[in-house]
Design a protein around this motif. Structure first.
Motif, short mmCIF file in Angstrom:
data_model
loop_
_atom_site.label_atom_id
_atom_site.label_comp_id
_atom_site.label_asym_id
_atom_site.label_seq_id
_atom_site.Cartn_x
_atom_site.Cartn_y
_atom_site.Cartn_z
N LEU A 1 35.67 49.45 -10.00
CA LEU A 1 36.76 48.38 -9.44
C LEU A 1 36.57 47.25 -10.39
O LEU A 1 35.93 46.98 -11.23
CB LEU A 1 35.83 47.94 -8.25
N SER A 2 37.60 46.47 -9.99
CA SER A 2 37.55 44.91 -10.54
C SER A 2 37.00 44.03 -9.57
O SER A 2 37.38 44.32 -8.50
CB SER A 2 38.96 44.54 -11.04
N VAL A 3 36.17 43.34 -9.88
CA VAL A 3 35.46 42.04 -9.08
C VAL A 3 35.60 40.80 -9.60
O VAL A 3 34.90 40.56 -10.50
CB VAL A 3 34.30 42.73 -8.63
N LEU A 4 36.29 39.86 -8.70
CA LEU A 4 36.33 38.55 -9.09
C LEU A 4 35.61 37.79 -8.18
O LEU A 4 35.84 37.58 -6.98
CB LEU A 4 37.76 38.13 -9.47
N TYR B 1 34.41 31.23 -11.34
CA TYR B 1 34.55 32.54 -11.24
C TYR B 1 33.79 33.16 -12.23
O TYR B 1 33.88 32.99 -13.40
CB TYR B 1 35.80 33.12 -10.43
N GLY B 2 33.45 34.60 -11.70
CA GLY B 2 33.08 35.73 -12.69
C GLY B 2 34.03 36.75 -12.55
O GLY B 2 34.12 37.04 -11.41
N TYR B 3 34.42 37.40 -13.49
CA TYR B 3 35.32 38.64 -13.28
C TYR B 3 34.76 39.91 -14.09
O TYR B 3 34.87 39.90 -15.34
CB TYR B 3 36.61 37.99 -14.01
N ASP B 4 34.42 40.91 -13.39
CA ASP B 4 34.20 42.07 -14.06
C ASP B 4 35.25 43.03 -13.87
O ASP B 4 35.79 43.23 -12.94
CB ASP B 4 32.98 42.86 -13.24
N ILE C 1 27.79 42.55 -11.47
CA ILE C 1 28.16 42.04 -12.62
C ILE C 1 29.06 40.65 -12.67
O ILE C 1 28.80 39.96 -13.15
CB ILE C 1 28.89 43.00 -13.55
N ALA C 2 29.94 41.07 -11.75
CA ALA C 2 30.98 39.77 -11.33
C ALA C 2 30.01 38.38 -10.90
O ALA C 2 30.27 37.45 -11.58
CB ALA C 2 31.69 39.93 -10.27
N LEU C 3 28.76 38.80 -10.27
CA LEU C 3 27.93 37.67 -9.62
C LEU C 3 27.21 37.06 -10.85
O LEU C 3 27.11 35.65 -11.07
CB LEU C 3 27.08 37.99 -8.62
N ILE D 1 35.47 36.46 -2.60
CA ILE D 1 35.30 37.59 -3.47
C ILE D 1 36.38 38.63 -3.51
O ILE D 1 36.82 38.78 -2.21
CB ILE D 1 33.77 38.54 -3.43
N ILE D 2 36.93 38.82 -4.53
CA ILE D 2 38.36 39.49 -4.51
C ILE D 2 37.78 41.15 -5.08
O ILE D 2 37.46 40.91 -6.46
CB ILE D 2 39.26 38.91 -5.24
N GLU D 3 37.98 42.22 -4.67
CA GLU D 3 38.04 43.23 -5.18
C GLU D 3 39.11 44.37 -5.32
O GLU D 3 39.96 44.02 -4.33
CB GLU D 3 36.88 44.20 -4.35
N MET D 4 39.26 44.62 -6.65
CA MET D 4 40.74 45.29 -6.91
C MET D 4 40.51 46.71 -7.50
O MET D 4 39.59 46.76 -8.21
CB MET D 4 41.29 44.49 -7.79
#
Length: 204
Positions: A28-31, A18-21, A167-169, A47-50
């Motif tokens: 947002l936080s995006v995993l 996984y990539g985690y911004d 960025i997460a990607l 994809i998890i958006e927080m």
């Protein structure tokens, strides 16, 4: 409640990273979870958006993903500023060989956007048909001859976006390119109940 069955449905015969911004209040936080298919294409099972989640909750979600994914092969985490503590916690849980603590910069983008672009051109990258995610990816532009993230923030009904998913990607792509061919580690625990325990902490 939705996370555990999604993790359980992931193909256990291929590698997952996984990539985690990391964001907190404004961004947002995006995993972004990426998987390397048997034909070497890269797919996206999750994809998890927080938005505005406390760091402890984000850490619990991160742990649930790490232990819930079969054949977890590593991660690349935004370790600049507010993401530093989450990246450090993940590295301490696993190892520096699996967890890449990334200080995002123009130099890093210039080095790592081109391999991602090559994936797109080779049609070896499958991206979900989500409008917001694709808008984020389109914010990667060539500016003065170098691939960069556009400075413009995009307003949506859910809040502002600044290429967070892109960025997460890119981080996930980096993690996949640097993942070990054969998993040289043994997780501290693997029972499904452990993932449930982490998710229970998130739901409280």
């Amino acid at each position: 409640q939705e996370l555990e069955p999604r993790l359980a449905a992931v193909n256990s015969k291929i590698r997952h990273v996984y990539g985690y911004d990391v964001g907190r209040l404004i961004d947002l936080s995006v995993l972004w979870v990426r998987s390397e298919e048997e034909n070497l294409d890269a797919s996206t099972p999750l994809i998890i958006e927080m938005s505005r989640l406390p760091f402890k909750v984000q850490e619990n979600i991160m742990r649930a993903v790490e232990y819930g994914l079969p054949s977890f092969a590593g991660a690349a985490i935004d370790a600049g500023g507010i993401g530093a503590s989450l990246a450090e916690a993940a590295r301490q849980e696993w190892s520096p060989e699996l967890i890449h603590e990334i200080k995002l910069s123009e130099s890093w983008y210039s080095t790592n956007f081109p391999p991602l672009k090559a994936r797109f051109e080779d049609k070896g990258l499958i991206v979900p048909p989500d409008t917001h995610i694709r808008t984020d990816i389109r914010q990667i532009k060539v500016i003065k001859g170098l691939p960069k993230l556009d400075d413009v923030r995009v307003k949506t009904a859910e809040g502002q976006r600044h290429g967070d998913a892109a960025i997460a990607l890119t981080l996930a792509d980096y993690a996949l390119r640097h993942a070990p061919d054969i998993a040289p580690w043994a997780p501290a625990f693997t029972a499904p109940s452990d993932t449930s325990r982490l998710l229970d902490q998130f739901n409280r």
